[in-house]
Design a protein around this motif. Structure first.
Motif, PDB file in Angstrom:
ATOM      1  N   LEU A  28       0.998  -0.693  -0.124  1.00  0.00           N
ATOM      2  CA  LEU A  28      -0.016   0.112   0.641  1.00  0.00           C
ATOM      3  C   LEU A  28       0.643   1.167   0.066  1.00  0.00           C
ATOM      4  O   LEU A  28       0.396   2.130  -0.672  1.00  0.00           O
ATOM      5  CB  LEU A  28      -0.844  -0.082   1.699  1.00  0.00           C
ATOM      6  N   ASN A  29       2.321   1.100   0.680  1.00  0.00           N
ATOM      7  CA  ASN A  29       2.964   1.963   1.511  1.00  0.00           C
ATOM      8  C   ASN A  29       3.433   2.625  -0.416  1.00  0.00           C
ATOM      9  O   ASN A  29       3.447   3.308  -0.871  1.00  0.00           O
ATOM     10  CB  ASN A  29       3.604   1.931   1.823  1.00  0.00           C
ATOM     11  N   LEU A  30       4.064   1.686  -0.747  1.00  0.00           N
ATOM     12  CA  LEU A  30       4.310   1.637  -2.339  1.00  0.00           C
ATOM     13  C   LEU A  30       3.430   2.452  -3.703  1.00  0.00           C
ATOM     14  O   LEU A  30       4.436   3.663  -3.758  1.00  0.00           O
ATOM     15  CB  LEU A  30       4.978   0.746  -2.980  1.00  0.00           C
ATOM     16  N   VAL A  31       2.980   1.544  -3.333  1.00  0.00           N
ATOM     17  CA  VAL A  31       1.809   2.440  -4.578  1.00  0.00           C
ATOM     18  C   VAL A  31       1.054   3.622  -4.308  1.00  0.00           C
ATOM     19  O   VAL A  31       1.658   4.907  -5.772  1.00  0.00           O
ATOM     20  CB  VAL A  31       0.741   1.290  -4.628  1.00  0.00           C
ATOM     21  N   SER A  32       0.669   4.085  -2.879  1.00  0.00           N
ATOM     22  CA  SER A  32       0.092   4.882  -2.806  1.00  0.00           C
ATOM     23  C   SER A  32       1.435   6.659  -2.686  1.00  0.00           C
ATOM     24  O   SER A  32       1.281   7.296  -2.618  1.00  0.00           O
ATOM     25  CB  SER A  32      -0.695   5.526  -1.148  1.00  0.00           C
ATOM     26  N   SER A  33       3.010   5.948  -2.277  1.00  0.00           N
ATOM     27  CA  SER A  33       3.846   6.711  -2.361  1.00  0.00           C
ATOM     28  C   SER A  33       4.268   7.687  -4.033  1.00  0.00           C
ATOM     29  O   SER A  33       4.251   8.733  -3.646  1.00  0.00           O
ATOM     30  CB  SER A  33       5.093   7.138  -1.631  1.00  0.00           C
ATOM     31  N   LEU A  34       4.408   6.063  -4.798  1.00  0.00           N
ATOM     32  CA  LEU A  34       4.198   6.664  -5.347  1.00  0.00           C
ATOM     33  C   LEU A  34       3.179   7.232  -6.639  1.00  0.00           C
ATOM     34  O   LEU A  34       3.528   8.168  -7.206  1.00  0.00           O
ATOM     35  CB  LEU A  34       4.723   4.976  -6.505  1.00  0.00           C
ATOM     36  N   VAL A  35       2.450   7.432  -6.496  1.00  0.00           N
ATOM     37  CA  VAL A  35       0.501   7.917  -7.034  1.00  0.00           C
ATOM     38  C   VAL A  35       0.255   9.558  -6.802  1.00  0.00           C
ATOM     39  O   VAL A  35       1.005  10.352  -6.597  1.00  0.00           O
ATOM     40  CB  VAL A  35      -0.462   7.410  -6.757  1.00  0.00           C
ATOM     41  N   ARG A  36       1.086   9.716  -4.860  1.00  0.00           N
ATOM     42  CA  ARG A  36       0.393  10.557  -4.204  1.00  0.00           C
ATOM     43  C   ARG A  36       1.823  10.797  -3.281  1.00  0.00           C
ATOM     44  O   ARG A  36       0.770  11.907  -2.549  1.00  0.00           O
ATOM     45  CB  ARG A  36      -0.852  11.065  -4.057  1.00  0.00           C
ATOM     46  N   GLY A  37       2.802   9.768  -3.037  1.00  0.00           N
ATOM     47  CA  GLY A  37       3.467  10.645  -1.677  1.00  0.00           C
ATOM     48  C   GLY A  37       4.027  12.442  -2.276  1.00  0.00           C
ATOM     49  O   GLY A  37       4.217  12.671  -3.168  1.00  0.00           O
ATOM     50  N   ALA A  38       4.645  12.621  -1.021  1.00  0.00           N
ATOM     51  CA  ALA A  38       5.526  13.753  -1.087  1.00  0.00           C
ATOM     52  C   ALA A  38       6.704  13.768  -1.861  1.00  0.00           C
ATOM     53  O   ALA A  38       6.725  13.357  -1.646  1.00  0.00           O
ATOM     54  CB  ALA A  38       5.359  14.324   0.510  1.00  0.00           C
ATOM     55  N   LYS A  39       6.998  15.031  -2.261  1.00  0.00           N
ATOM     56  CA  LYS A  39       7.691  15.065  -3.553  1.00  0.00           C
ATOM     57  C   LYS A  39       9.429  14.248  -2.261  1.00  0.00           C
ATOM     58  O   LYS A  39       9.511  15.478  -1.697  1.00  0.00           O
ATOM     59  CB  LYS A  39       7.458  16.336  -4.021  1.00  0.00           C
ATOM     60  N   ALA A  40      10.343  14.205  -2.376  1.00  0.00           N
ATOM     61  CA  ALA A  40      10.834  13.675  -2.055  1.00  0.00           C
ATOM     62  C   ALA A  40      12.157  15.247  -2.407  1.00  0.00           C
ATOM     63  O   ALA A  40      12.772  15.148  -3.647  1.00  0.00           O
ATOM     64  CB  ALA A  40      12.369  11.867  -2.740  1.00  0.00           C
ATOM     65  N   PRO A  41      12.846  15.450  -1.177  1.00  0.00           N
ATOM     66  CA  PRO A  41      14.121  16.707  -0.965  1.00  0.00           C
ATOM     67  C   PRO A  41      15.224  15.743  -1.840  1.00  0.00           C
ATOM     68  O   PRO A  41      15.377  14.450  -1.773  1.00  0.00           O
ATOM     69  CB  PRO A  41      14.241  17.385   0.149  1.00  0.00           C
ATOM     70  N   ALA A  42      16.228  16.912  -1.614  1.00  0.00           N
ATOM     71  CA  ALA A  42      17.483  15.147  -2.447  1.00  0.00           C
ATOM     72  C   ALA A  42      18.059  14.680  -1.522  1.00  0.00           C
ATOM     73  O   ALA A  42      18.296  14.441  -1.417  1.00  0.00           O
ATOM     74  CB  ALA A  42      18.408  16.829  -3.017  1.00  0.00           C
ATOM     75  N   ASN A  43      18.045  15.479  -0.148  1.00  0.00           N
ATOM     76  CA  ASN A  43      18.740  14.845   0.912  1.00  0.00           C
ATOM     77  C   ASN A  43      17.597  15.257   2.332  1.00  0.00           C
ATOM     78  O   ASN A  43      17.811  15.894   3.196  1.00  0.00           O
ATOM     79  CB  ASN A  43      20.005  15.531   1.421  1.00  0.00           C
ATOM     80  N   PRO A  44      16.453  14.330   2.052  1.00  0.00           N
ATOM     81  CA  PRO A  44      15.769  13.914   2.289  1.00  0.00           C
ATOM     82  C   PRO A  44      15.847  13.505   4.486  1.00  0.00           C
ATOM     83  O   PRO A  44      15.575  14.473   5.575  1.00  0.00           O
ATOM     84  CB  PRO A  44      14.219  13.523   2.558  1.00  0.00           C
ATOM     85  N   TRP A  45      16.715  13.113   4.691  1.00  0.00           N
ATOM     86  CA  TRP A  45      17.420  12.775   6.062  1.00  0.00           C
ATOM     87  C   TRP A  45      18.789  13.115   6.766  1.00  0.00           C
ATOM     88  O   TRP A  45      19.104  13.065   7.377  1.00  0.00           O
ATOM     89  CB  TRP A  45      17.750  10.801   6.068  1.00  0.00           C
ATOM     90  N   ASN A  46      19.268  14.511   6.108  1.00  0.00           N
ATOM     91  CA  ASN A  46      20.391  15.196   5.991  1.00  0.00           C
ATOM     92  C   ASN A  46      21.431  14.181   6.315  1.00  0.00           C
ATOM     93  O   ASN A  46      21.808  14.693   7.390  1.00  0.00           O
ATOM     94  CB  ASN A  46      19.671  15.978   7.450  1.00  0.00           C
ATOM     95  N   ALA A  47      22.282  13.383   5.648  1.00  0.00           N
ATOM     96  CA  ALA A  47      23.373  11.980   5.453  1.00  0.00           C
ATOM     97  C   ALA A  47      23.988  12.986   4.627  1.00  0.00           C
ATOM     98  O   ALA A  47      24.063  14.254   4.017  1.00  0.00           O
ATOM     99  CB  ALA A  47      22.508  11.220   4.688  1.00  0.00           C
ATOM    100  N   ILE A  48      24.866  12.668   4.883  1.00  0.00           N
ATOM    101  CA  ILE A  48      26.461  12.936   3.866  1.00  0.00           C
ATOM    102  C   ILE A  48      26.366  11.343   2.866  1.00  0.00           C
ATOM    103  O   ILE A  48      26.392  10.180   3.363  1.00  0.00           O
ATOM    104  CB  ILE A  48      27.580  12.476   5.111  1.00  0.00           C
ATOM    105  N   GLY A  49      27.231  11.591   1.938  1.00  0.00           N
ATOM    106  CA  GLY A  49      27.109  11.052   0.934  1.00  0.00           C
ATOM    107  C   GLY A  49      27.292  11.170  -0.716  1.00  0.00           C
ATOM    108  O   GLY A  49      26.515  12.646  -0.636  1.00  0.00           O
TER     109      GLY A  49
END
Lengths: 556, 360
Positions: A485-506
Motif C-alpha cells: 500500500l505504501n509503495l503504490v500510494s507513495s508512487l502515486v501521490r506521495g510527497a516529493k522527495a527533497p535531494a537529501n531528506p534525511w540530512n545524510a552525508i554521501g
C-alpha cells in the motif's frame, strides 16, 4: 569506458515505460531488479503461507505430500534465487555507482543481460509447475540420488527445469559480480580511495568476490547433476560408481558462502543507516571495512559444517567447526561497532532506522544459534531439524529481508522522487518484527525436541509450537499489505522527495531525487575524506557548497 | 564486553548500577542454561549428557551476550534519542582502538574455548562410539547388499556367555520409505547365510531379505521396530537401498546419514529404558515425513526374550505407513504430483508398532 548514451532506448527519461524494456541505465536496471524481486517475494510468500497452513496440524491434510515437497522446494528456490539475490543486485545497481561517483556500472550492456536472465529463469522455474509430474520436489539442495529419481522418466521434468534455472541464475550472478567488482575497483571518483568508500561498497565488493569464487563450483556441480538426470552419466549415482556426497561438497562450497553474499550487503545497509539516524560517524570504520574481507576469506573454508552428519572424517568436523566459529569474530566486530555508533548518538526512529535496529537484534540472535550449530556435537543433534530452519530464517528474513526493507525506506525517495509514508512504514515494521519472531522463534524448541525439517506431517507433541509458528507466518503475510500500500500510494501521490531528506552525508545525497541519468555527468566531485563525517562539520567533497547551491536551485 | 557501558571513574553510583545489572544478566544467563536442559528430549544414550552439557553452556553464554548487547542498545534507544527539532549532529566519536581490540580478542578467545571444549567432547564421543564414518568412498553396491557378510564373522546376539562383553551388531536398512533392522545370529551351528545377496540389493528393493533359514531357524531376526538392550554398546551397519536417509534418534542426540553405496558403521550405547522415535533426517522423497520407526530400549532379559520370540515368528510384512498410504492414494483420483512408488513392506519376523506412545 562508459557510453550508455549511445545505447539508450527511445522511452523518454522519466517515462515509466523504460522500466518495462531493455535499458542499460543502472538506475533503471536497479529498479527492474527490485520490482522483479518483490513480485517473486509475493510468490514465495504465498507458498510459505500454504506450507504453514499444512503444518498448523500434525497430519498431512491440506495438500498431497508430493505437492508439499514441491512447494517447500520452490519456496526456498524462489526466495533465494528470485527474491533475495535480485533485490540485492538491485541495491548494488542503484547505490554503488552513486556512492562512488560513477556515471553508471562499468559494463552497462552486460548489466542489462544479467538482469534479463532473471525473468527468463524465473519463467522457466514457474513453467515447471505446468510440466507433467510437477516441479522439483527434492528441496533447494537437490541432493542426489533423490533429485535424480525422475518418477515419470520424462526428459522435460520439473527437476531438469529447476537445475537449468539455477545454472542460468549462476551465470547471471557471475556476470553481475564481474560488473560490480570492476565498477568499484575502476570507476571511483577522484579522491575516493578504497578507505574512503562507504561501507556498503565494501560489503558489495566483498559479497561479489564470493560470487566470483564460489559460483563456478555450484554451476559446474549443477551441470553434472543435469547430465546425471538427463544424459545417464554417473557423477553422483552410486550404482554407476558415482558419489552422492561429492555433490554436497560442490553445493555447499558455494551455498554456504552465499549466505554471506546475502548478509554482507545488509551489514553495509546497517552501517550506512545507523550513522545517519544517530548523527554520529560509524564507530571503527577501518576495522568494519576490513572485517568484510575477513568474512570473505573465512566463508570459503566453512562449507563442511553443513555436512557434519553426512559421512565426513573426524578431523574435517573439528577443522570446519573452528573455521566456522572464527566467523563470529569479524561479525561480532561489526555488531559491536553498530552498538557503539548508537551510543551517545542523537537517535531518530524512522521506519528505516526501526528496520535496521530490528534486523540487528534478530541478527545477534541468529549469530548465537549459529555458533551452537557450528559446535559439532550440538549440530549432530539439531542438524536437519527445525532448529536450522529457525536459525537461517532469522538470518534471511529477520536480518536480511528487514535490512532490505530498511534500505527501501531509506533510499526510496532518492530513486523515485517520492517519499514513503512513515506511518505505514512503522505499521509494516511492527507487524514484521512480531511476525518474524513469532514465526521463527518456535522453530528452535521444535528442532531441539527432534522435529526434522522438510516434513509434511509430524508427531502430535510438536503441534503447540507449530501452531504459534503458523500464526506468526500469517502475521508476516499480513505485514506485506501496508508495505505494498505504501509503495503504490507513495508512487502515486506521495510527497516529493527533497535531494537529501534525511540530512545524510554521501555522494548520492549531493544529487537531485531522482538523480539524472548520468549522475554527476561532467561535474564528478573530488572526495576529500571518509564517508561518515557527522558532527565534524567538514565537507565531503571539494566545492561542496556549489553542489548544494545547484540542488537548491533545482528545488526552487 | 558491551554489557559494561563506559562510566566516569568518579561516578561510583554508575559503576555500582552497571555491576548490579551485569550480575543480574549473569544470573539470568545461568538460569537459562539450566532451563535449556528442559527443551531437549529425555537423555537415552551415553552421548546425550555430553551434548546437553555443551548446549547448556552455550545457551548460558549466548544469553549473556544477547542480553548484554540488548542492554546497551536499549539504553541508547531510551536515553540517546534526538529531541524534537534538534537537527544537530552528535559528538563525532570515530572509534576507540583499545575498545576495538577488546571486542576482537574476547570473542576470539571465547570461540576458541568453545571449539576446544567441543573438540574434547568429540573425542569422548569418539571413544563412546567411533564417529569416523567415511569408509573409503563408494563400494560396488552388490557387496553391500543387506545380509551379505564380507567383513568377518557375525557377532552373536544370542550368545549367552560373553553377551555383555561383546557388542551388539544390528544391520539397519533404510528404504523409501521404511526402516528394517536385522539381528544376525550365529548361535552354535546356526550359521548366517549370505544367499539373499542381490535379491534385496537390487535398486528399488523388494525388501524381502532375511528369508534365509537353516534347519527351520532364521539366520537373522528381522524387525521394523528397533529393540536395544540397555547399557550395552551397539554397532549399527547403516545401509540404504535407494537414496540418502538419516538415522536420527532425538533421545540419543545422534544422527548419521545413510549413504547408498556405503556401509557406515555407527556406534552408540542406550542408557535409558523406554520407547523412542527414530526419524529419517535426510530428505528422502514423498513419504519422508512418515519414514519413522520406534526404538525400544529394554532390559537385557527383555531383549533376549524379544529375540527368542522373534526367531519363532514366520516372516510377515513389516510396518510401512508409506506403502499403506500409497495404496489408499491409488484408490482415489490423485490430486498430487508424480511420486516414486514406495518399496513394499519388508518381510520381517517382528513388525512391531508405531502407534504406541513414545517418550521422545
Amino acid at each position: 569506458m562508459v557510453s550508455t548514451a549511445a545505447t539508450s532506448t527511445p522511452p523518454a527519461p522519466g517515462s515509466w515505460l523504460r522500466y518495462l524494456g531493455w535499458s542499460t541505465d543502472a538506475k533503471v536496471i536497479g529498479i527492474q531488479y527490485i520490482a522483479t524481486a518483490l513480485i517473486f517475494l509475493l510468490v514465495g510468500g504465498f507458498l510459505a503461507m500454504v506450507i504453514r497452513g499444512e503444518l498448523i496440524t500434525p497430519e498431512a491434510d491440506l495438500v498431497d505430500r508430493t505437492v508439499y515437497n514441491a512447494l517447500y522446494t520452490m519456496h526456498g528456490t524462489i526466495m533465494l534465487f528470485l527474491f533475495i539475490f535480485p533485490v540485492l543486485n538491485g541495491l548494488n545497481n542503484l547505490l554503488v555507482p552513486l556512492m562512488i561517483g560513477a556515471p553508471d556500472m562499468a559494463f552497462p550492456r552486460l548489466n542489462a543481460v544479467a538482469f534479463w536472465m532473471v525473468p527468463v529463469f524465473g519463467l522457466i522455474l514457474m513453467a515447471s509447475f505446468l510440466v507433467p509430474g510437477g516441479p522439483a520436489a527434492s528441496g533447494w539442495w537437490s541432493y542426489p540420488p533423490v533429485s535424480l529419481q525422475n518418477p515419470l522418466g520424462i526428459l522435460l521434468n520439473g527437476q531438469a527445469l529447476w537445475i537449468l534455472a539455477v545454472a542460468l541464475s549462476g551465470v547471471s550472478s557471475i556476470i553481475g559480480a564481474l560488473n560490480v567488482v570492476t565498477t568499484i575497483l575502476r570507476l571511483r571518483a577522484p579522491g575516493m580511495g578504497l578507505f574512503r568508500m562507504p561501507i556498503f561498497c565494501w560489503t558489495a565488493l566483498s559479497a561479489q568476490l564470493i560470487q566470483l569464487a564460489g559460483l563456478p563450483v555450484l554451476t559446474g556441480g549443477a551441470v553434472m547433476l543435469l547430465l546425471d538426470l538427463v544424459a545417464g552419466t554417473s557423477f553422483y549415482r552410486p550404482e554407476g560408481g558415482g558419489d552422492p556426497v561429492l555433490y554436497q561438497h560442490f553445493f555447499w562450497f558455494y551455498s554456504h558462502p552465499a549466505v554471506y553474499v546475502i548478509i554482507l550487503p545488509i551489514f553495509g545497509v546497517f552501517s550506512e543507516l545507523l550513522p545517519v539516524y544517530a548523527r554520529k560517524p560509524l564507530f571503527g570504520y577501518t576495522v568494519v571495512a576490513i572485517a568484510s574481507l575477513v568474512i570473505v576469506g573465512l566463508s570459503l573454508i566453512v562449507w563442511v559444517h553443513h555436512m557434519f552428519p553426512s559421512g565426513v572424517a573426524q578431523w574435517m568436523r573439528d577443522l570446519f567447526m573452528v573455521t566456522t566459529m572464527l566467523i563470529a569474530v569479524p561479525t561480532g566486530i561489526k555488531v559491536f561497532a553498530w552498538v557503539a555508533t548508537l551510543w551517545r548518538g542523537k537517535i531518530r526512529l524512522t521506519s528505516a532506522m526501526l528496520f535496521a535496529l530490528g534486523g540487528i537484534v534478530n541478527f545477534v540472535f541468529a549469530g548465537i544459534t549459529g555458533v551452537m550449530l557450528a559446535t559439532v556435537p550440538i549440530d549432530i543433534h539439531v542438524n536437519n531439524t527445525y532448529f536450522v530452519v529457525g536459525h537461517f530464517h532469522y538470518v534471511i528474513y529477520g536480518a536480511a529481508t528487514m535490512g532490505v526493507y530498511a534500505a527501501i525506506y531509506h533510499w526510496f525517495g532518492k530513486f523515485t522522487g517520492r517519499m514513503l509514508y512513515e506511518g505505514l512504514g512503522k505499521l509494516h515494521f511492527v507487524l514484521t518484527f512480531i511476525g518474524t519472531n513469532l514465526n521463527f522463534l518456535p522453530m528452535h524448541p521444535l528442532g531441539l525436541m527432534g522435529m526434522p525439517r522438510r516434513v509434511s506431517s509430524y508427531d502430535p507433541e510438536f503441534a503447540f509450537w507449530n501452531v504459534l509458528a503458523s500464526l506468526g507466518a500469517f502475521i508476516l503475510g499480513v505485514s506485506i499489505i501496508p508495505f505494498l500500500l505504501n509503495l503504490v500510494s507513495s508512487l502515486v501521490r506521495g510527497a516529493k522527495a527533497p535531494a537529501n531528506p534525511w540530512n545524510a552525508i554521501g555522494l548520492e545525497w549531493l544529487l537531485p531525487s531522482p538523480p539524472p541519468a548520468e549522475n554527476f555527468e561532467e561535474h564528478i566531485p573530488t572526495v576529500l575524506r571518509g564517508p561518515y563525517g557527522y558532527g565534524s562539520g567538514e565537507p565531503l567533497v571539494e566545492h561542496q557548497e556549489r553542489y548544494e547551491q545547484a540542488l537548491r536551485e533545482v528545488a526552487a | 564486553m558491551t554489557a559494561t557501558p563506559p562510566a566516569k571513574p568518579t561516578n561510583r553510583l554508575a559503576i555500582a548500577a552497571v555491576s548490579l545489572w551485569t550480575g543480574l544478566i549473569v544470573l539470568v544467563s545461568h538460569w537459562m542454561a539450566q532451563q535449556s536442559q528442559r527443551w531437549l528430549p529425555v537423555q537415552a544414550s551415553s552421548a546425550a549428557p555430553l551434548v546437553d552439557g555443551l548446549f547448556g553452556f552455550e545457551t548460558g553464554l549466548g544469553t549473556f551476550i544477547f542480553l548484554g548487547v540488548l542492554t546497551v542498545l536499549a539504553w541508547s534507544l531510551l536515553f540517546h534519542r534526538a529531541r524534537k527539532y534538534d537537527e544537530s549532529d552528535a559528538e563525532p566519536i570515530e572509534g576507540n582502538t583499545r575498545l576495538e581490540i577488546i571486542w576482537t580478542v574476547i570473542p576470539l578467545v571465547l570461540v576458541l574455548l568453545i571449539a576446544a571444549n567441543a573438540i574434547r567432547v568429540n573425542r569422548v564421543l569418539g571413544v563412546l562410539g567411533p564417529m569416523e564414518h567415511a569408509h573409503g568412498g563408494a563400494v560396488p553396491t552388490g557387496a553391500l547388499s543387506p545380509g551379505a557378510e564380507g567383513s568377518g564373522p557375525v557377532t552373536s546376539a544370542l550368545a549367552t556367555s560373553d553377551a555383555a562383553a561383546t557388542e551388539l551388531q544390528v544391520e539397519v536398512i533404510a528404504r523409501q520409505w521404511s526402516w528394517e533392522f536385522r539381528y544376525p545370529l550365529s548361535d552354535g551351528d546356526v550359521q548366517p547365510h549370505g544367499d539373499h545377496d542381490g535379491m534385496a540389493g537390487a535398486s528399488g528393493g523388494t525388501g524381502s531379505g532375511g528369508a534365509a533359514t537353516t534347519h527351520g531357524m532364521p539366520a537373522t531376526v528381522s524387525s521394523t521396530e528397533l529393540h536395544l538392550p540397555i547399557n550395552r554398546p551397539v554397532t549399527f551397519r547403516l545401509l540404504s537401498e535407494d537414496v540418502l536417509h538419516g538415522f536420527y534418534v532425538p533421545a540419543f542426540r545422534l544422527k548419521q546419514d545413510v549413504v547408498p553405496g556405503q556401509a557406515i558403521s555407527f556406534r552408540l550405547t542406550p542408557t535409558r529404558s523406554g520407547r523412542y522415535r527414530l526419524r529419517d533426517s535426510q530428505f528422502s522423497g514423498t513419504w519422508f515425513a512418515a519414514n519413522q520407526a520406534d526404538v525400544v530400549v529394554e532390559s537385557p532379559a527383555a531383549f533376549a526374550h524379544w529375540l527368542e520370540l522373534g526367531v519363532q515368528q514366520p516372516l510377515q510384512p513389516g510396518l510401512s505407513p508409506a506403502a499403506d498410504d500409497y495404496a489408499r492414494r491409488q484408490q482415489r483420483p490423485s490430486n498430487g504430483w508424480a511420486t516414486v512408488v514406495p518399496a513394499p513392506p519388508p518381510l520381517v519376523n517382528v513388525p512391531g508398532s508405531v502407534a504406541l506412545p513414545h517418550d521422545a
